[in-house]
Design a protein around this motif. Sequence first.
Motif, PDB file in Angstrom:
ATOM      1  N   ARG A   2       0.729  -1.214  -0.030  1.00 48.94           N
ATOM      2  CA  ARG A   2      -0.045  -0.084  -0.075  1.00 48.94           C
ATOM      3  C   ARG A   2       0.943   1.331  -0.060  1.00 48.94           C
ATOM      4  NH1 ARG A   2      -4.091  -1.962   4.438  1.00 48.94           N
ATOM      5  NH2 ARG A   2      -2.876  -0.518   5.581  1.00 48.94           N
ATOM      6  N   ILE A   3       0.142   2.419  -0.172  1.00 49.86           N
ATOM      7  CA  ILE A   3       1.174   3.714  -0.424  1.00 49.86           C
ATOM      8  C   ILE A   3       1.885   3.917   1.042  1.00 49.86           C
ATOM      9  CG2 ILE A   3      -0.851   5.463   0.504  1.00 49.86           C
ATOM     10  CD1 ILE A   3       0.041   7.015  -2.010  1.00 49.86           C
ATOM     11  N   ALA A  10      10.731   4.589  -0.231  1.00 53.09           N
ATOM     12  CA  ALA A  10      11.180   5.592  -0.688  1.00 53.09           C
ATOM     13  C   ALA A  10      11.598   6.761  -0.119  1.00 53.09           C
ATOM     14  CB  ALA A  10      10.232   6.178  -1.888  1.00 53.09           C
ATOM     15  N   GLY A  11      11.347   6.549   1.449  1.00 56.52           N
ATOM     16  CA  GLY A  11      12.069   7.567   2.199  1.00 56.52           C
ATOM     17  C   GLY A  11      11.395   8.759   2.385  1.00 56.52           C
ATOM     18  N   MET A  12       9.944   8.704   2.106  1.00 56.55           N
ATOM     19  CA  MET A  12       9.027  10.099   2.039  1.00 56.55           C
ATOM     20  C   MET A  12       7.839   9.832   2.546  1.00 56.55           C
ATOM     21  SD  MET A  12       7.991   9.994  -1.918  1.00 56.55           S
ATOM     22  CE  MET A  12       9.498  10.198  -2.399  1.00 56.55           C
ATOM     23  N   SER A  13       6.970  11.076   3.123  1.00 63.27           N
ATOM     24  CA  SER A  13       5.530  10.672   3.495  1.00 63.27           C
ATOM     25  C   SER A  13       4.566  10.233   2.278  1.00 63.27           C
ATOM     26  CB  SER A  13       5.252  11.961   3.925  1.00 63.27           C
ATOM     27  OG  SER A  13       5.045  13.032   2.860  1.00 63.27           O
ATOM     28  N   THR A  14       3.666   9.650   3.265  1.00 62.14           N
ATOM     29  CA  THR A  14       2.460   9.247   2.125  1.00 62.14           C
ATOM     30  C   THR A  14       1.938  10.383   1.408  1.00 62.14           C
ATOM     31  OG1 THR A  14       0.813   9.619   3.829  1.00 62.14           O
ATOM     32  CG2 THR A  14       1.861   7.388   3.496  1.00 62.14           C
ATOM     33  N   ARG A  15       2.067  11.630   2.006  1.00 62.86           N
ATOM     34  CA  ARG A  15       1.513  13.008   1.395  1.00 62.86           C
ATOM     35  C   ARG A  15       2.270  13.205   0.034  1.00 62.86           C
ATOM     36  NH1 ARG A  15       0.420  18.868   3.794  1.00 62.86           N
ATOM     37  NH2 ARG A  15      -0.610  19.723   1.844  1.00 62.86           N
ATOM     38  N   ARG A  18       1.597  10.674  -2.528  1.00 55.48           N
ATOM     39  CA  ARG A  18       0.490  10.640  -3.516  1.00 55.48           C
ATOM     40  C   ARG A  18       0.453  12.194  -4.199  1.00 55.48           C
ATOM     41  NH1 ARG A  18      -1.815   9.890   1.675  1.00 55.48           N
ATOM     42  NH2 ARG A  18      -3.075   7.920   1.940  1.00 55.48           N
ATOM     43  N   HIS A  19       1.343  13.111  -4.059  1.00 55.40           N
ATOM     44  CA  HIS A  19       1.758  14.110  -4.930  1.00 55.40           C
ATOM     45  C   HIS A  19       2.325  13.666  -6.096  1.00 55.40           C
ATOM     46  CE1 HIS A  19       3.176  18.021  -6.250  1.00 55.40           C
ATOM     47  NE2 HIS A  19       4.280  17.364  -6.469  1.00 55.40           N
ATOM     48  N   TYR A  20       3.244  12.987  -6.122  1.00 55.71           N
ATOM     49  CA  TYR A  20       3.957  12.429  -7.049  1.00 55.71           C
ATOM     50  C   TYR A  20       2.788  11.349  -7.935  1.00 55.71           C
ATOM     51  CZ  TYR A  20       8.693  13.824  -6.132  1.00 55.71           C
ATOM     52  OH  TYR A  20       9.895  14.385  -5.643  1.00 55.71           O
ATOM     53  N   HIS A  21       1.833  10.744  -7.373  1.00 55.09           N
ATOM     54  CA  HIS A  21       1.038   9.896  -8.107  1.00 55.09           C
ATOM     55  C   HIS A  21       0.161  11.008  -8.736  1.00 55.09           C
ATOM     56  CE1 HIS A  21      -1.703   6.532  -8.666  1.00 55.09           C
ATOM     57  NE2 HIS A  21      -2.589   7.313  -8.341  1.00 55.09           N
ATOM     58  N   ALA A  44       8.022   1.642  -6.359  1.00 54.60           N
ATOM     59  CA  ALA A  44       9.102   2.127  -5.360  1.00 54.60           C
ATOM     60  C   ALA A  44      10.349   2.682  -6.065  1.00 54.60           C
ATOM     61  CB  ALA A  44       9.209   0.951  -4.401  1.00 54.60           C
ATOM     62  N   LEU A  45      10.811   2.043  -6.856  1.00 51.44           N
ATOM     63  CA  LEU A  45      11.930   2.419  -7.608  1.00 51.44           C
ATOM     64  C   LEU A  45      11.684   3.483  -8.478  1.00 51.44           C
ATOM     65  CD1 LEU A  45      13.292  -0.906  -8.815  1.00 51.44           C
ATOM     66  CD2 LEU A  45      14.406   0.645  -7.210  1.00 51.44           C
ATOM     67  N   ARG A  46      10.521   3.627  -9.102  1.00 49.53           N
ATOM     68  CA  ARG A  46      10.280   4.981  -9.949  1.00 49.53           C
ATOM     69  C   ARG A  46      10.169   6.225  -9.012  1.00 49.53           C
ATOM     70  NH1 ARG A  46       5.690   2.959 -13.212  1.00 49.53           N
ATOM     71  NH2 ARG A  46       7.311   2.213 -14.357  1.00 49.53           N
ATOM     72  N   LEU A  47       9.246   6.044  -7.752  1.00 49.99           N
ATOM     73  CA  LEU A  47       9.349   7.192  -7.019  1.00 49.99           C
ATOM     74  C   LEU A  47      10.505   7.433  -6.175  1.00 49.99           C
ATOM     75  CD1 LEU A  47       7.029   8.678  -5.445  1.00 49.99           C
ATOM     76  CD2 LEU A  47       6.659   6.921  -3.916  1.00 49.99           C
ATOM     77  N   ALA A  48      11.423   6.539  -6.035  1.00 52.47           N
ATOM     78  CA  ALA A  48      12.701   7.005  -5.263  1.00 52.47           C
ATOM     79  C   ALA A  48      13.495   7.807  -6.376  1.00 52.47           C
ATOM     80  CB  ALA A  48      13.501   5.677  -4.804  1.00 52.47           C
ATOM     81  N   ARG A  49      13.549   7.410  -7.592  1.00 49.08           N
ATOM     82  CA  ARG A  49      14.270   8.088  -8.697  1.00 49.08           C
ATOM     83  C   ARG A  49      13.580   9.565  -8.998  1.00 49.08           C
ATOM     84  NH1 ARG A  49      14.104   3.109 -12.785  1.00 49.08           N
ATOM     85  NH2 ARG A  49      16.048   2.007 -11.565  1.00 49.08           N
TER      86      ARG A  49
END
Length: 52
Positions: A2-3, A10-15, A18-21, A44-49
Amino acid sequence: MRIGELAALAGMSTRTARHYHHQGVLPEPPRRVNGYREYGLRDALRLARAAG
């Protein structure tokens, strides 16, 4: 995953995740029967990049 789990990997908040989503960095994933989005390791990899 889940998110919340995705954001933690990715080392970030869910907020932030969601912004990146909403920005289109993450495509719309399939949903579980209960309606939750089901993200994978590739997401997760895409978000971390994107955040990196």
